[in-house]
Design an enzyme around this catalytic site. Structure first.
Site, PDB file in Angstrom:
ATOM      1  N   ASP A   1      59.866  86.026  94.054  1.00 36.04           N
ATOM      2  CA  ASP A   1      60.107  85.198  95.244  1.00 36.04           C
ATOM      3  C   ASP A   1      59.252  83.933  95.236  1.00 36.04           C
ATOM      4  OD1 ASP A   1      62.152  86.589  96.403  1.00 36.04           O
ATOM      5  OD2 ASP A   1      60.929  87.621  97.897  1.00 36.04           O
TER       6      ASP A   1
ATOM      7  N   SER B   1      60.452  93.683  90.480  1.00 35.25           N
ATOM      8  CA  SER B   1      59.644  93.497  91.701  1.00 35.25           C
ATOM      9  C   SER B   1      58.907  94.769  92.097  1.00 35.25           C
ATOM     10  CB  SER B   1      60.528  92.991  92.843  1.00 35.25           C
ATOM     11  OG  SER B   1      61.202  91.805  92.484  1.00 35.25           O
TER      12      SER B   1
ATOM     13  N   GLN C   1      64.978  96.479  96.302  1.00 35.21           N
ATOM     14  CA  GLN C   1      65.399  96.953  97.628  1.00 35.21           C
ATOM     15  C   GLN C   1      66.295  98.176  97.531  1.00 35.21           C
ATOM     16  OE1 GLN C   1      67.100  93.664  99.768  1.00 35.21           O
ATOM     17  NE2 GLN C   1      65.166  92.568  99.917  1.00 35.21           N
TER      18      GLN C   1
ATOM     19  N   SER D   1      59.040  91.317 104.565  1.00 33.36           N
ATOM     20  CA  SER D   1      59.257  92.585 103.873  1.00 33.36           C
ATOM     21  C   SER D   1      58.621  93.751 104.620  1.00 33.36           C
ATOM     22  CB  SER D   1      58.670  92.510 102.463  1.00 33.36           C
ATOM     23  OG  SER D   1      59.260  91.472 101.732  1.00 33.36           O
TER      24      SER D   1
ATOM     25  N   ARG E   1      68.752  80.966  92.536  1.00 33.46           N
ATOM     26  CA  ARG E   1      67.539  80.167  92.723  1.00 33.46           C
ATOM     27  C   ARG E   1      67.109  79.457  91.451  1.00 33.46           C
ATOM     28  NH1 ARG E   1      64.176  84.295  96.680  1.00 33.46           N
ATOM     29  NH2 ARG E   1      65.201  83.629  98.604  1.00 33.46           N
TER      30      ARG E   1
ATOM     31  N   ARG F   1      60.588  96.953 106.676  1.00 29.10           N
ATOM     32  CA  ARG F   1      60.281  98.346 106.365  1.00 29.10           C
ATOM     33  C   ARG F   1      59.720  99.059 107.591  1.00 29.10           C
ATOM     34  NH1 ARG F   1      60.286  95.448 101.985  1.00 29.10           N
ATOM     35  NH2 ARG F   1      60.510  96.320  99.873  1.00 29.10           N
TER      36      ARG F   1
ATOM     37  N   LYS G   1      65.284  81.682 108.724  1.00 32.92           N
ATOM     38  CA  LYS G   1      65.440  83.024 108.157  1.00 32.92           C
ATOM     39  C   LYS G   1      64.120  83.779 108.135  1.00 32.92           C
ATOM     40  CE  LYS G   1      67.076  85.280 103.915  1.00 32.92           C
ATOM     41  NZ  LYS G   1      68.069  86.191 104.505  1.00 32.92           N
TER      42      LYS G   1
ATOM     43  N   LYS H   1      69.822  86.060  94.494  1.00 35.31           N
ATOM     44  CA  LYS H   1      69.156  86.009  95.799  1.00 35.31           C
ATOM     45  C   LYS H   1      70.072  85.282  96.787  1.00 35.31           C
ATOM     46  CE  LYS H   1      65.152  87.887  94.539  1.00 35.31           C
ATOM     47  NZ  LYS H   1      64.529  89.030  95.221  1.00 35.31           N
TER      48      LYS H   1
END
Length: 419
Positions: free
Chosen positions: A302, A182, A157, A11, A333, A15, A402, A329
């Protein structure tokens, strides 16, 4: 167990790449995460004409406050949600025609609240196939700015992308948020924007919801160190919690850490683990006690699969609530966890935004092949289950690239250290 070296935060790296590309001057990013997601982000910046230099321990980015250096580009965002959401937003601040596409997995993930907000700000953005999903094309002429309303109830996001865009607009942005999940990830964004010279204002309360005020004027380049990934650290902390007497320390992730997912250790503490968060790192020790809990994980969703994966070892039910956003996601999940837990022999119930796992009778869990759905977090979470249940394998172990290409090697080393 010696200290575990956790790769940099995904993350924060994403950014930082956006901020560095938008800043005036050359920014150095220290210890960025090198994974499929962040490599995809860097590759996307290169396609847009930004210059990146790399050394083993750092990336240098030559910022362009005016936007992409090329008048047109095709960008493939791979599986990366930050890449797929942040780069079109960055491109909108420039001048040119930019087309974005992504993997089939990422194409399924929603985007409409963000793209609608960009359209409301005057951006010419068109979805080429399914409305609200990739592929899409941005015909950029810069962004004037002004006020916009955003629903960030599916993903924070969306808000982060608009916050990052704000200083690149001509008038700045006033973003009224009607729903938000989040929240700690938004706090990361605001803290990082401050490090690049921008202070975000906030107004809260009342019927208008939360309002974020972002001034125009751009960013200034800096040197920025990426802290270890707290979500990734969670698998190693959980491993200690389910192993009596085991101890895991993660240096560089302690008091003052930006990432809200470090709050996962508070859940482990409630379950009975011994937790110490200091200025230089965090330590978790398994005590042989793992209690059932009911926990709201809206702000640290997460880490939901991590908790679900160790829940059968608790002495009472583990109920995880307010995690509807985990259904959109890399996969659903919540259902992926439920299905794999049932395959292991656990008793599981689910609802729209919750999952409850009942404790397993000693010896009742059995090894099985975990269905990953191409989701790195499902694989890494159930690797922790494998510490207590022999015979667990994965249909797609390589999907961890990933965020942590070396995960299986690092976890094998951890397993050896816990014996």
């Amino acid at each position: 167990m010696p200290a575990v070296d956790i790769p940099g935060s995904k993350s924060i790296t994403a950014r930082a790449l956006f901020l560095a590309a938008a800043a005036d001057g050359v920014t150095t990013l220290v210890r960025p995460l090198r994974s499929d997601d962040t490599e995809g982000f860097a590759e996307g910046l290169t396609r847009l004409g930004y210059r990146l230099g790399r050394t083993p321990d750092a990336w240098q980015v030559d910022g362009r406050p005016a936007g992409p250096a090329v008048p047109e580009a095709d960008v493939y965002c791979r599986d990366g949600a930050t890449t797929a959401r942040f780069l079109p937003t960055l491109a909108a601040a420039g001048h040119g025609t930019y087309r974005f596409d992504a993997s089939e997995q990422m194409r399924r993930r929603p985007l409409l609240p963000l793209t609608q907000a960009l359209r409301d700000l005057g951006v010419d953005l068109r979805h080429e196939q399914t409305e609200g999903h990739h592929p899409l094309t941005v015909r950029a002429t810069g962004v004037e700015g002004g006020e916009v309303v955003l629903d960030a109830g599916q993903s924070s996001q969306y808000l982060t992308a608009l916050l990052l865009l704000g200083p690149l607009t001509r008038k700045g942005l006033r973003i009224r948020v009607t729903d938000l999940v989040s929240v700690p990830y938004v706090e990361i964004t605001i803290a990082m924007m401050r490090a690049f010279g921008v202070e975000v204002g906030r107004e809260t309360g009342g019927s208008q919801g939360n309002v974020f005020v972002v001034p125009p004027g751009g960013y200034r380049a800096t040197t920025y160190a990426i802290e270890p990934d707290a979500s990734t650290a969670g698998y190693f902390f959980a491993a200690a919690a389910v192993t009596p007497g085991a101890e895991v320390t993660v240096p560089g992730l302690g008091e003052g850490a930006l990432q809200g997912d470090l709050g996962f250790v508070d859940v482990l503490r409630r379950m009975g683990a011994e937790v110490s968060v200091g200025p230089d790192g965090t330590r978790v020790r398994g005590t042989g006690v793992l209690r059932g809990v009911t926990v709201n994980m809206r702000d640290i969703s997460d880490t939901m699969p991590t908790l679900a994966a160790i829940a059968p070892f608790a002495d009472g039910p583990v109920r995880i609530e307010d995690v509807a956003n985990t259904r959109v996601k890399e996969c659903d999940r919540l259902e992926a966890c439920a299905e794999n837990l049932r395959r292991l022999g656990a008793e599981v119930a689910t609802g729209l935004d919750w999952i409850e796992i009942r404790p397993g009778v000693a010896g009742s869990l059995r090894g099985t092949e975990i269905k990953s759905y191409g989701d790195h977090r499902i694989v890494m979470s159930f690797a922790v289950t494998g510490l207590r249940v022999p015979g667990i394998s994965f249909d797609d172990p390589g999907c961890v690239r990933k965020t942590f290409p070396g995960f299986h090697e690092a976890f094998a080393e951890l397993r050896d250290g816990l014996r």
